[in-house]
Every structure is written in C-alpha cells, then in structure tokens.
Design an enzyme around this catalytic site. Structure first.
Site, mmCIF file in Angstrom:
data_model
loop_
_atom_site.group_PDB
_atom_site.id
_atom_site.type_symbol
_atom_site.label_atom_id
_atom_site.label_comp_id
_atom_site.label_asym_id
_atom_site.label_seq_id
_atom_site.Cartn_x
_atom_site.Cartn_y
_atom_site.Cartn_z
ATOM 1 N N GLU A 54 -5.814 3.098 -13.658
ATOM 2 C CA GLU A 54 -5.491 4.370 -12.907
ATOM 3 C C GLU A 54 -4.554 4.085 -12.959
ATOM 4 O O GLU A 54 -3.680 5.482 -13.926
ATOM 5 C CB GLU A 54 -5.280 3.761 -11.331
ATOM 6 C CG GLU A 54 -6.226 4.409 -10.676
ATOM 7 C CD GLU A 54 -6.627 3.707 -8.837
ATOM 8 O OE1 GLU A 54 -5.442 3.519 -8.310
ATOM 9 O OE2 GLU A 54 -7.595 3.907 -8.506
ATOM 10 N N GLY A 59 -4.761 -5.902 -18.854
ATOM 11 C CA GLY A 59 -6.172 -6.822 -18.113
ATOM 12 C C GLY A 59 -7.093 -4.297 -17.345
ATOM 13 O O GLY A 59 -6.095 -3.206 -17.887
ATOM 14 N N GLY A 94 0.406 -9.967 2.525
ATOM 15 C CA GLY A 94 -0.621 -9.423 1.071
ATOM 16 C C GLY A 94 0.335 -9.994 0.407
ATOM 17 O O GLY A 94 -0.613 -11.593 0.324
ATOM 18 N N HIS A 119 -24.895 23.237 1.203
ATOM 19 C CA HIS A 119 -25.574 23.309 -0.235
ATOM 20 C C HIS A 119 -24.044 25.108 -0.505
ATOM 21 O O HIS A 119 -23.708 25.964 0.543
ATOM 22 C CB HIS A 119 -26.467 24.418 -0.578
ATOM 23 C CG HIS A 119 -26.917 25.007 -1.901
ATOM 24 N ND1 HIS A 119 -26.540 24.584 -3.187
ATOM 25 C CD2 HIS A 119 -26.930 26.691 -2.169
ATOM 26 C CE1 HIS A 119 -26.861 24.806 -3.969
ATOM 27 N NE2 HIS A 119 -26.656 26.334 -3.699
ATOM 28 N N GLY A 167 -8.579 -3.681 -15.095
ATOM 29 C CA GLY A 167 -8.984 -3.776 -13.727
ATOM 30 C C GLY A 167 -9.024 -1.878 -13.429
ATOM 31 O O GLY A 167 -7.853 -1.530 -14.395
ATOM 32 N N GLU A 217 -8.212 -6.490 -22.901
ATOM 33 C CA GLU A 217 -8.931 -6.864 -21.766
ATOM 34 C C GLU A 217 -9.564 -8.117 -22.535
ATOM 35 O O GLU A 217 -10.550 -7.698 -23.140
ATOM 36 C CB GLU A 217 -10.342 -5.614 -20.585
ATOM 37 C CG GLU A 217 -11.874 -6.826 -19.980
ATOM 38 C CD GLU A 217 -10.384 -7.145 -18.731
ATOM 39 O OE1 GLU A 217 -9.925 -6.529 -18.390
ATOM 40 O OE2 GLU A 217 -11.105 -8.731 -18.881
ATOM 41 N N CYS A 252 0.778 -0.765 -0.084
ATOM 42 C CA CYS A 252 0.148 -0.182 0.227
ATOM 43 C C CYS A 252 0.664 0.835 -0.442
ATOM 44 O O CYS A 252 0.875 1.958 -0.956
ATOM 45 C CB CYS A 252 -0.800 0.095 1.273
ATOM 46 S SG CYS A 252 -1.592 1.138 1.212
ATOM 47 N N GLY A 294 -4.639 -1.129 -13.545
ATOM 48 C CA GLY A 294 -4.671 -0.603 -15.582
ATOM 49 C C GLY A 294 -5.457 0.651 -15.317
ATOM 50 O O GLY A 294 -4.241 1.754 -16.401
ATOM 51 N N LYS A 343 -2.023 6.774 -5.885
ATOM 52 C CA LYS A 343 -2.699 8.562 -6.007
ATOM 53 C C LYS A 343 -1.829 9.763 -6.070
ATOM 54 O O LYS A 343 -2.517 10.749 -6.400
ATOM 55 C CB LYS A 343 -3.247 8.480 -4.511
ATOM 56 C CG LYS A 343 -4.699 7.837 -4.726
ATOM 57 C CD LYS A 343 -4.947 6.687 -4.522
ATOM 58 C CE LYS A 343 -5.023 5.386 -6.282
ATOM 59 N NZ LYS A 343 -5.242 4.218 -6.020
HETATM 60 C C1 LIG Z 1 -1.103 -0.384 -7.705
HETATM 61 C C2 LIG Z 1 -1.672 -0.565 -6.537
HETATM 62 C C3 LIG Z 1 -2.292 0.145 -6.574
HETATM 63 C C4 LIG Z 1 -3.457 0.004 -5.131
HETATM 64 N N1 LIG Z 1 -4.060 0.966 -5.069
HETATM 65 C C5 LIG Z 1 -4.943 0.637 -3.662
HETATM 66 C C6 LIG Z 1 -6.137 1.308 -2.873
HETATM 67 O O1 LIG Z 1 -5.804 2.848 -3.993
HETATM 68 N N2 LIG Z 1 -6.856 1.415 -2.650
HETATM 69 C C7 LIG Z 1 -6.779 0.338 -1.669
HETATM 70 O O2 LIG Z 1 -7.758 0.479 -0.788
HETATM 71 N N3 LIG Z 1 -6.026 -0.523 -1.819
HETATM 72 C C8 LIG Z 1 -4.877 -0.808 -3.158
HETATM 73 N N4 LIG Z 1 -4.356 -1.157 -3.581
HETATM 74 C C9 LIG Z 1 -4.682 -2.355 -2.377
HETATM 75 C C10 LIG Z 1 -3.543 -2.174 -0.974
HETATM 76 O O3 LIG Z 1 -2.079 -1.799 -1.679
HETATM 77 C C11 LIG Z 1 -3.527 -3.719 -0.870
HETATM 78 O O4 LIG Z 1 -4.789 -4.677 -1.058
HETATM 79 C C12 LIG Z 1 -2.903 -3.731 0.185
HETATM 80 O O5 LIG Z 1 -1.299 -3.095 0.330
HETATM 81 C C13 LIG Z 1 -3.259 -4.919 1.058
HETATM 82 O O6 LIG Z 1 -2.275 -5.224 2.683
HETATM 83 P P1 LIG Z 1 -1.645 -5.765 3.509
HETATM 84 O O7 LIG Z 1 -1.275 -5.955 4.819
HETATM 85 O O8 LIG Z 1 -2.166 -7.260 3.578
HETATM 86 O O9 LIG Z 1 -0.752 -6.135 2.680
HETATM 87 P P2 LIG Z 1 1.152 -5.739 2.299
HETATM 88 O O10 LIG Z 1 0.459 -4.107 2.194
HETATM 89 O O11 LIG Z 1 0.953 -6.547 0.564
HETATM 90 O O12 LIG Z 1 1.817 -6.541 2.880
HETATM 91 C C14 LIG Z 1 2.448 -7.302 3.273
HETATM 92 C C15 LIG Z 1 3.821 -6.980 3.523
HETATM 93 O O13 LIG Z 1 4.385 -8.379 4.554
HETATM 94 C C16 LIG Z 1 5.769 -8.262 3.619
HETATM 95 N N5 LIG Z 1 6.514 -9.746 3.551
HETATM 96 C C17 LIG Z 1 6.066 -10.766 2.608
HETATM 97 N N6 LIG Z 1 6.443 -11.692 2.422
HETATM 98 C C18 LIG Z 1 6.900 -11.731 4.369
HETATM 99 C C19 LIG Z 1 8.437 -12.957 4.777
HETATM 100 N N7 LIG Z 1 7.925 -13.889 4.749
HETATM 101 N N8 LIG Z 1 8.577 -12.220 5.794
HETATM 102 C C20 LIG Z 1 8.338 -10.485 6.111
HETATM 103 N N9 LIG Z 1 7.680 -9.433 5.704
HETATM 104 C C21 LIG Z 1 7.014 -10.321 4.335
HETATM 105 C C22 LIG Z 1 5.886 -7.701 2.439
HETATM 106 O O14 LIG Z 1 7.884 -7.486 1.993
HETATM 107 C C23 LIG Z 1 4.967 -6.243 2.451
HETATM 108 O O15 LIG Z 1 5.647 -5.605 3.331
HETATM 109 C C24 LIG Z 1 -3.265 -1.367 -4.178
HETATM 110 C C25 LIG Z 1 -2.312 -2.320 -5.194
HETATM 111 C C26 LIG Z 1 -1.659 -1.892 -5.813
HETATM 112 C C27 LIG Z 1 -0.995 -2.877 -6.358
#
Ligand SMILES: Cc1cc2nc3c(=O)[nH]c(=O)nc-3n(C[C@H](O)[C@H](O)[C@H](O)COP(=O)(O)OP(=O)(O)OC[C@H]3O[C@@H](n4cnc5c(N)ncnc54)[C@H](O)[C@@H]3O)c2cc1C
Length: 470
Positions: A191, A184, A148, A448, A186, A207, A45, A189, A54
């Site tokens: 944004e 894609g 994630g 308003h 979605g 798509e 994120c 893509g 953003k």
């Molecule tokens: C380009 C893009 C734009 C996005 N825009 C939006 C948006 O506008 N709004 C929105 O709500 N969502 C958005 N998202 C989705 C959002 O980023 C994710 O849903 C969110 O980050 C998920 O959070 P999380 O905490 O599950 O995992 P993540 O944010 O993926 O964090 C997981 C963390 O775990 C760490 N990790 C993984 N494996 C290990 C390991 N074995 N040991 C130690 N650390 C590890 C990774 O390095 C990472 O830092 C976007 C995603 C992308 C790719």
C-alpha cells in the site's frame, strides 16, 4: 499514590479494540475507563495505520488519475503538479477529525478517559503514570488489555526515523524519495509502495519469500504482482536485506539472494516485515499472565480471559490477523462475555483487504487451503473486463473468484482483485455468515451495471451457467 474511584472495567489502549469495547461496555451498564498513553485517542488504526494510509492512497490515486488518465476520459487539465505539503496536511486533518470523534464518542457514553502509561500492578489495580506527575491508581473489577502492536525492528536495519523508517515514517516523508526501498512485500509495504510510486518515486520491494502478500489466494497474489509491476513497482523476491547503512544522505543496503550479493542505494528504506504484540511495561510477567514465548501473543480462552482472573485481552495482542475490524469484534465479544452475554467472533469470516489499485479483498479459505484440507470443491471466476460498469469506468483489471464445497455448494472462500473489491466483499462475508451456497449468490439479483455483477457471474460459473463468460 492517590487512590481513584472504583470502575467495573478499565481498558488499556484506545485503538479500534479498546474504544469499541468501551462503548459496548457502557451500553451494557458497566462503569468504564479508558487509559491511553498517546496524546490522541484511536490507536494505531486512526493515528498511524488504516486511516492515514487510506487518506494517502486516495489522494495519490486522484493525483495519478489527473496526471496520467484524465485525457482518456476526455478531460483536459493542463499541467498537473503535486503539492505534497497540502496532501500531507489533508491526511493529518482526516486523522485529527476522526480521533476527536472518538473522544466525543467516549465522552458521550460517559466513559472516563485517562491519559498516561498504564501498568497492571495487581488484578483489579491499574496504575497510570503521566510525565513526572504522581501516579494514579484505578481500582476496577475487570481489566481489558488492548495495547495493540508495534513494528518489528530488524537487526542491522534499525529505524532512525529519517532514512530507515517504519510505516509511521513512510506516512509523512516531506519530499518524494527518488528511490524508495521497501523491506517486506506484505500489505502495508504494497500500500505505501503504491502511494509513493504514484507520487513519482521509483519503488523496489525486497521480499525474502518467493512471492508477495503470502496470505492471499495464489492466483490473486500472482495477478496483483503482475499489475503492480506494470504500474512500475520493482520486486526482488527470494532476497534478504542483510544490512543497511546511511552514508551521505543515502541508504546503502546489502541484498543477499542465494549466494549472490548486491548493494543498492535508496533515498529512504521502509522496513515493514511485520508487527508484534505490545506488552512491554504492562507488568504481565509479574502477574503471571501467560504469553506465547515465540510470538509474544497473550493466551486467552474463548471468552477472552487471560490466565489471570479478571484480566482480559483482545486485538493485535492475540493470535490471528492484525486487523482493526478483528480488534473491534473481539472487544465487543470480550465485554459481552464479561457482562454475562454470549459474545463471540466468527474467525472463519473475517474479511481482509489490500488497498492497492486495483483493490484486493478476501474472506474464507484460499484455493490452496481448500486443496490442503482435501475438500471436494468447485471454483467459479469472472473477469472485470466482462462487467459493463468496469468498462464504463475503464477499470477492467482483475477478477472475482468464488470457491464452494463440491458436494454441498456451501461457499468456502471468495477472492476479488478489482475495482472496489473492498466494498464488494461485504456481501460475501454476509453470505458466509448465513452459510450461503454459490447458487444463493448467483440467484440474488444484482443491480446493473455494477461491479458486483462480476461476483454474481463468478457464482454462476461455479455451476457452469454464467451468462457472459466466454
Ligand atoms: C500502516 C498500517 C496500515 C494499516 N491498515 C489497516 C487497514 O486498512 N485495515 C485494518 O483492518 N487494519 C489495518 N492496520 C492494522 C490496524 O491498525 C491494527 O490491527 C489495529 O489498530 C489494532 O487495534 P488494537 O485496538 O488492537 O490496537 P492499537 O490500534 O494498536 O491501539 C493500541 C493503543 O494502546 C495504547 N497503549 C499501548 N500501551 C499502552 C500503555 N501501557 N498504557 C496506555 N496505553 C497504551 C497505544 O498508544 C495505542 O493507542 C494497519 C496498520 C498499519 C501499521
């Protein structure tokens, strides 16, 4: 192996799921550690997702306004030109500042931070490896998996990090591609396509399905496609990219549509067909943590417990929309359940936003879903062209649409495409949380002139009493 101190909770991953869970755990008195393999905290994120995208969307929108629209408002700017390195540097600074804030937040809550790659070696034991250093083992009562997701790579379209890239690569192109292909349609893509289109690239979105942004309400999705086309994005629907090769600095892609085949040449190809849960290397199989064999998502119960006692999971690892605020809500609920509280997430009221311009925001059921459930329903909608504030701003595209139950009038879904939809949806999420009716919104006094008046008018038009609808 060095044995470390004992924790109540070790969280693997510092994204919006992990770091929010850590702060809540600390508030609840749990001795907590966070393990993060990346050099910076904040997860996808903050580093390569919501925040950098953003930042670029805002910068590119300003550029577009200055270049194309200021004259309309009576502002003469002379020749407007793009300083891409400065724009990217600004984005990087926003990311650096926010990730540093996460560090301060965790430290301020007395949460131990370990940088390294984590593996669960047994329930209650997390091994952390960093470079070639001797691994550290953290002993803990509970483990929260918050690792994630990662982009899905398509066979034949493998990422090379330069010409064929994932969303991460498309956040840092060092020049504006003349022609950007996007596989894609979605929200990611659309944004990123909007960013590079505004900065001067020709953008073609390819798509496989007959429409873009398939999770949106159909009427909203069609409107978005029409507006983006008008902005210059090209769409090739019902089309698959079968393979792509980099030849002399260009990506030659073979596109298949029915029995037709064509070759297109791009300067860069962004492949963003979806993401999958990141569980590789965590040791889950050996422990017997159940996952869905098809999606790779971790199976949890209503308290976010996996099939192995003491191991929990949240965020992009679980089914449901891959969104930062969903991950945070699950992180909070999981930790509250661990601490014996009644943590819960209302999956019926998770808002979703697409940050194109105009923005799209939604909560609840689409009209298609309501119809499928055979609920009696009413729809009210109102165009932004009828809202005074939208006229002042010169942003009259789009509409607000509210769907309510035909008998009880309880709100079932709200779909907004228009200026500042992302902020406006909060009112609708709250209304749905409280089980509000369309009449509740229509009788709520809105300032308003505001964009939210369009929402009030949409609610009024459910009962055919909109003041301004013609
Ligand atoms: C380009 C893009 C734009 C996005 N825009 C939006 C948006 O506008 N709004 C929105 O709500 N969502 C958005 N998202 C989705 C959002 O980023 C994710 O849903 C969110 O980050 C998920 O959070 P999380 O905490 O599950 O995992 P993540 O944010 O993926 O964090 C997981 C963390 O775990 C760490 N990790 C993984 N494996 C290990 C390991 N074995 N040991 C130690 N650390 C590890 C990774 O390095 C990472 O830092 C976007 C995603 C992308 C790719």
């Amino acid at each position: 192996m060095a044995q470390q101190e004992q924790f109540d909770l070790v969280i693997i991953g510092s994204g919006p799921g992990g770091y929010v869970a850590a702060v809540r755990a600390s508030q609840l008195g749990l001795k907590t550690a966070v393990v993060e393999k990346a050099s910076r905290l904040g997860g996808v994120c903050l580093n390569v997702g919501c925040i950098p995208s953003k930042a670029l969307l805002d910068s590119s929108e300003y550029y577009h306004l200055a270049k194309e629209r200021f004259a309309e408002y009576g502002i003469k700017t002379g020749k407007v030109s793009l300083d891409l390195p400065a724009m990217l540097a600004r984005k990087d600074k926003v990311v650096a500042d926010l990730t540093e804030n996460v560090r301060k937040l965790l430290e301020g809550n007395n949460i131990a931070i370990f940088h390294g790659t984590a593996k669960v070696t047994a329930p209650g034991a997390v091994e952390v490896k960093k470079n070639r250093k001797k691994p550290v083992v953290l002993a803990t009562k509970n483990i929260l998996l918050a690792t994630g997701s990662e982009p899905i790579e398509v066979p034949g379209l493998e990422f090379d990090g330069k010409h064929i890239v994932s969303s991460t690569g498309a956040l840092s192109f060092n020049t504006v591609p003349k022609h950007l292909g996007i596989v894609g349609g979605g929200y990611i893509g659309l944004e990123l396509g909007s960013v590079w289109n505004r900065l001067g690239a020709k953008v073609t979105v390819i798509e496989m399905l007959p429409k873009i942004a398939t999770t949106l309400d159909g009427q909203v999705g069609r409107t978005l496609e029409r507006i983006l086309k008008r902005q210059g994005l090209e769409f090739k629907l019902n089309t698959k990219v079968a393979e792509a090769k980099v030849i002399r600095n260009k990506v030659k892609a073979v596109l298949e549509s029915g029995d037709q085949t064509e070759t297109m040449s791009f300067d860069r190809l962004l492949v963003c067909i979806g993401r999958r849960p990141l569980t590789k290397g965590l040791g889950l199989e050996a422990l017997g943590v159940e996952t869905d064999p098809r999606s790779g998502q971790i199976r949890v119960d209503e308290t976010y417990r996996t099939s192995v006692a003491g191991i929990y999971a949240i965020g992009d690892l679980l089914p449901g929309p891959m969104l930062a605020h969903k991950a945070s809500a699950e992180g909070t609920a999981a930790v509250e359940c661990m601490a014996g509280r009644a943590g819960e997430v209302n999956y019926d009221t998770i808002p979703a936003v697409v940050y194109t311009w105009p923005e799209v925001a939604a909560v609840g059921l689409t009209e298609e879903q309501v119809r499928e459930k055979e609920n009696p329903y009413c729809v009210g909608s109102f165009p932004f062209s009828g809202a005074g504030r939208a006229r002042c701003m010169g942003e009259t595209d789009g509409f607000a649409k509210l769907i309510s139950h035909g008998k009880t009038d309880r709100i079932l879904g709200v779909h907004i495409i228009g200026p500042r939809a992302a902020d406006m949806i909060a009112e609708c999420v709250l209304a749905m949380e409280f089980g509000a009716s369309s009449e509740d919104i229509s009788r709520t006094i809105h300032g308003h002139p505001t964009f939210a008046e369009a929402l009030q008018e949409a609610a009024m038009s459910v009962r055919k009493c909109s003041i301004y609808a013609s």
